[in-house]
Design a protein around this motif. Structure first.
Motif, short mmCIF file in Angstrom:
data_model
loop_
_atom_site.label_atom_id
_atom_site.label_comp_id
_atom_site.label_asym_id
_atom_site.label_seq_id
_atom_site.Cartn_x
_atom_site.Cartn_y
_atom_site.Cartn_z
N GLU A 180 41.90 46.00 47.99
CA GLU A 180 42.57 46.01 46.70
C GLU A 180 43.67 47.06 46.74
OE1 GLU A 180 42.31 43.96 44.21
OE2 GLU A 180 40.46 42.92 44.72
N SER A 202 36.23 45.59 45.13
CA SER A 202 36.05 44.51 44.15
C SER A 202 35.35 43.38 44.89
CB SER A 202 37.39 44.04 43.60
OG SER A 202 37.88 42.96 44.38
N GLN A 204 36.28 40.55 45.33
CA GLN A 204 37.30 39.51 45.52
C GLN A 204 36.94 38.44 46.56
OE1 GLN A 204 39.93 38.98 43.64
NE2 GLN A 204 40.38 37.16 44.84
N LYS A 207 33.72 36.42 45.81
CA LYS A 207 33.80 35.41 44.75
C LYS A 207 34.58 34.19 45.22
CE LYS A 207 37.43 37.55 41.86
NZ LYS A 207 37.81 37.87 40.48
N ARG A 226 36.58 52.93 44.41
CA ARG A 226 37.88 53.17 45.03
C ARG A 226 38.07 54.67 45.22
NH1 ARG A 226 41.32 48.30 41.90
NH2 ARG A 226 39.69 46.79 42.29
N GLN A 240 33.85 46.11 36.41
CA GLN A 240 34.75 44.98 36.10
C GLN A 240 33.92 43.79 35.68
OE1 GLN A 240 36.94 43.77 39.55
NE2 GLN A 240 38.56 45.24 39.22
N ASP A 242 33.99 40.36 36.45
CA ASP A 242 34.66 39.62 37.51
C ASP A 242 34.38 38.13 37.32
OD1 ASP A 242 36.21 40.06 39.86
OD2 ASP A 242 34.49 39.38 41.04
N HIS A 441 49.83 41.96 43.84
CA HIS A 441 48.47 41.86 43.34
C HIS A 441 47.53 42.08 44.52
CE1 HIS A 441 45.24 39.33 41.08
NE2 HIS A 441 45.07 40.61 40.88
N HIS A 442 47.18 41.04 45.25
CA HIS A 442 46.51 41.20 46.54
C HIS A 442 46.87 40.01 47.42
CE1 HIS A 442 43.72 38.39 44.83
NE2 HIS A 442 43.18 39.25 44.04
N GLY A 478 43.41 41.51 35.24
CA GLY A 478 44.42 40.90 36.09
C GLY A 478 43.77 39.91 37.03
N GLY A 479 44.49 38.85 37.32
CA GLY A 479 43.93 37.86 38.24
C GLY A 479 45.02 36.92 38.71
N SER A 480 44.57 35.87 39.39
CA SER A 480 45.55 34.94 39.95
C SER A 480 44.86 33.67 40.42
CB SER A 480 46.26 35.57 41.16
OG SER A 480 45.31 35.95 42.14
N ARG A 482 44.31 31.52 43.71
CA ARG A 482 44.24 32.01 45.09
C ARG A 482 44.80 30.98 46.08
NH1 ARG A 482 42.63 36.40 42.15
NH2 ARG A 482 40.62 36.04 41.21
N GLY A 523 40.87 33.24 39.38
CA GLY A 523 40.00 34.04 38.53
C GLY A 523 40.69 35.26 38.01
N ILE A 524 39.88 36.17 37.57
CA ILE A 524 40.41 37.37 36.93
C ILE A 524 39.34 38.45 36.99
CG2 ILE A 524 39.56 36.78 34.61
CD1 ILE A 524 42.29 37.84 33.54
N ALA A 525 39.76 39.69 36.87
CA ALA A 525 38.81 40.78 36.67
C ALA A 525 39.25 41.55 35.44
CB ALA A 525 38.79 41.70 37.89
N1 ASP Z 1 40.10 41.41 42.53
C1 ASP Z 1 41.14 41.70 41.56
C2 ASP Z 1 41.06 43.15 41.13
O1 ASP Z 1 40.05 43.80 41.32
C3 ASP Z 1 41.07 40.84 40.37
C4 ASP Z 1 41.20 39.38 40.67
O2 ASP Z 1 42.17 38.97 41.32
O3 ASP Z 1 40.35 38.63 40.18
O4 ASP Z 1 42.00 43.68 40.54
#
Ligand code: ASP
Length: 579
Positions: A180, A202, A204, A207, A226, A240, A242, A441-442, A478-480, A482, A523-525
């Motif tokens: 992350e 996370s 991530q 999931k 973190r 979070q 999640d 984001h990631h 925040g999320g996206s 994938r 998804g989102i967290a």
């Molecule tokens: N894993 C992301 C975060 O921790 C959130 C996500 O993309 O669902 O910010």
């Protein structure tokens, strides 16, 4: 074994209708008052207080004399109506009192090291003392309310998710590095000396794998770890909510989150959020509000300076000149000046100017241009204007953060007024300080399909299928969508500078999984600590966590982080390395 009368009622429960019944209360001695030959004790538990009366004829009178506040007692007695002159309308149990029949002292209390029931004195109690004696600090009604609220919010969210077909799944905390963008906390492995687990930043990747496994709708209240440098309101571990869903588009995820948030606000705070939350794209947010987490409870948009202003400030053609204006709203220019000086972030290559016009002569940070600024910006009486010159994103960011803070400081936004919105269409990549392409984001975030052809030639203009949830100027989620295609995922890794070997070493399991039937998913967290803090009007998430670390990232109560025994260090072959 000590036996004692067990509670029949909670301390906040007794009312007029209980008059005449024999009850048992268990709790803490909240206060002791002696008036003539009668002693009144307030007994407290999580739910409230009840007055217990003891006359000098009572066989327990002598024992009662020895009680100290915060002693734990079991009390048996008979409920009776208070005489009309003694009814206390401020107390839910104020119509009754309990006449003592039996008192068992379960645990005596020394004088407390912090004044937990004196709100004024608590204001001057250091945070170190509050955290060192957190179990006492948590006895304060405010802290109790915060944690009960948090528990209620979690309950509402869980019920809502369960009713929508989401499955709660736990994922590992001991894992391999989970990206992350922050530093991992490492846990040395005793069984594999020299190797380490990383605490998950996370869930991530797990999931996403659950989506490939076919769970369709997942959630978890996940702890994330973190290892970052201390910052005002950062915690090394946080929670979070999640969420991940399969066979969805960005719209679907956003709708579910909107429903969830609407339900949560309505059930816990009795506040109604709109059916559809407002949306801004990242670039719109920057243009109007300077940052991607704007407080939209007030307008005060950031504007671009005109040619005249650019000339006054000698702005080079490639630099932005942006302007933020507020009314003083009764604040003194000197106060505002101090606030701006403390709040405005300074960055290389960015110049800030401000002029504050109260009733006296203007206050500014640059007398040489003060008059010209007054003229070219037409600064009126009772106005504060801040102008910044420099790189567009940096200037906007500095003014945007100041705007969020000034709005609150000047009372334009009330704590119990909530404005939630989405920010969408973030760039997929940004350049790091050393000019390297990094994910905004990631690396698992999907680009907008139309932008895929731009990946090679114009990567910085590729838009991501990502979204942030913002509440009152804070990012709360925040999320996206994938990437669910191996070739595209490999390409993104490559663009981020990973060799084939590195990407397979770190993410081989994901790349392989993408070849066995990966549904479209996203998804989102949602940051639970932050969400609760903003809902309750706190700046700091420490106020809504039971046992947070302090600003230095340590725990004054337990002394964590601490030194493990040498024997343990030897077992994990650590002594050799560090001593
Ligand atoms: N894993 C992301 C975060 O921790 C959130 C996500 O993309 O669902 O910010």
């Amino acid at each position: 074994m000590l036996t004692f009368p067990k509670r029949t009622h909670w301390c906040g429960e007794l009312r007029r209708e209980h008059v005449g019944s024999e009850v048992v209360l268990n709790g803490w001695v909240h206060s002791i008052r002696r008036i003539g030959k009668i002693t009144f004790i307030l007994v407290r538990d999580r739910t409230g207080v009840t007055q217990v009366v003891i006359s000098s004829k009572n066989p327990y009178y002598e024992v009662v004399e020895t009680l100290t506040p915060e002693t734990v007692v079991a009390v048996r007695g008979v409920v009776r109506a208070r005489p009309p002159t003694q009814v206390n309308p401020e107390l839910p149990t104020g119509e009754i009192e309990v006449e003592l029949r039996e008192l068992v002292i379960l645990s005596r209390a020394k004088p407390l090291p912090i004044p937990i029931f004196d709100p004024e004195l608590m204001k001057t109690t250091s945070e170190t003392m509050r955290l060192k004696y957190r179990y006492l600090d948590l006895r304060r009604p405010e802290m109790l309310r915060n944690l009960l609220f948090r528990a209620e919010l979690v309950r509402v969210l869980k019920n809502s998710l369960d009713s929508r077909g989401f499955v709660e799944v736990e994922t590992p905390y001991l894992a391999r590095s989970t990206p992350e963008g922050a530093r991992d906390f490492l846990v040395p492995s005793r069984l594999f000396p020299g190797k380490f687990y990383a605490l998950t930043q996370s869930p991530q990747l797990f999931k996403q794998l659950l989506m490939i496994a076919g769970f369709e709708r997942y959630y978890q209240f996940a702890r994330c770890f973190r290892d970052e440098d201390p910052r005002a309101d950062r915690q090394p571990e946080f929670t979070q909510l999640d969420i991940e869903m399969s066979f969805v588009t960005r719209e679907d995820v956003m709708r579910v989150v909107e429903d969830l948030m609407r339900e949560a606000f309505s059930k816990t705070l009795k506040k109604e959020l709109p059916d559809l939350l407002p949306r801004l794209t990242y670039s719109e947010a920057l243009e109007k509000y300077g940052i991607d987490k704007p407080d939209i409870r007030f307008e005060n948009y950031i504007e671009d300076g005109d040619e005249n202003l650019r000339t006054v400030l000698k702005a080079e053609p490639n630099k932005a000149v942006r302007v933020l204006r507020f009314e003083l709203r009764g604040k003194k220019p000197e106060e505002i000046k101090e606030f701006i000086e403390e709040t405005l972030t300074r960055e290389d290559g960015v110049r800030h100017y401000y002029v504050i016009r109260g009733t006296g002569s203007p206050v500014s940070n640059n007398e040489a241009v003060e008059q010209e600024l007054m003229r070219s910006l037409d600064i009126g009486l009772g106005e504060v204007v801040v102008v910044s010159v420099g790189d567009y994103v940096k200037v906007s960011g500095a003014l945007g953060a100041l705007r969020n803070s000034l709005g609150k400081y000047l009372g334009l936004a009330r704590k119990d007024d909530y404005a939630m919105l989405w920010i969408t269409d973030f760039p997929l990549f940004e350049l790091s300080v050393d000019g390297v392409l990094t994910s905004m984001h990631h690396p698992f975030t999907a680009p907008r399909p139309d932008d895929i052809p731009k990946l090679d030639k114009d990567p910085l203009n590729v838009i991501a299928l990502s979204y942030d949830l913002v509440l009152n100027g804070y990012e709360v989620g925040g999320g996206s969508i994938r990437i669910n295609n191996k070739e595209l995922q490999e390409k993104i890794f490559r663009m981020l500078g990973l060799t084939t070997e590195e990407m397979y070493d770190r993410y081989g399991f994901l790349l392989e999984a993408l070849e066995y039937g990966a549904p479209p998913h996203g998804g989102i967290a949602i940051g639970l600590d932050r969400l609760v803090a903003v809902m309750l009007g706190y700046e700091s998430i420490r106020e809504v966590m039971a046992f947070p670390k302090n600003k230095e990232m340590m725990d004054p109560m337990t002394g964590a982080p601490g030194k493990p025994p040498e024997e343990h260090l030897r077992e994990i072959k650590w002594l050799k390395i560090s001593i």
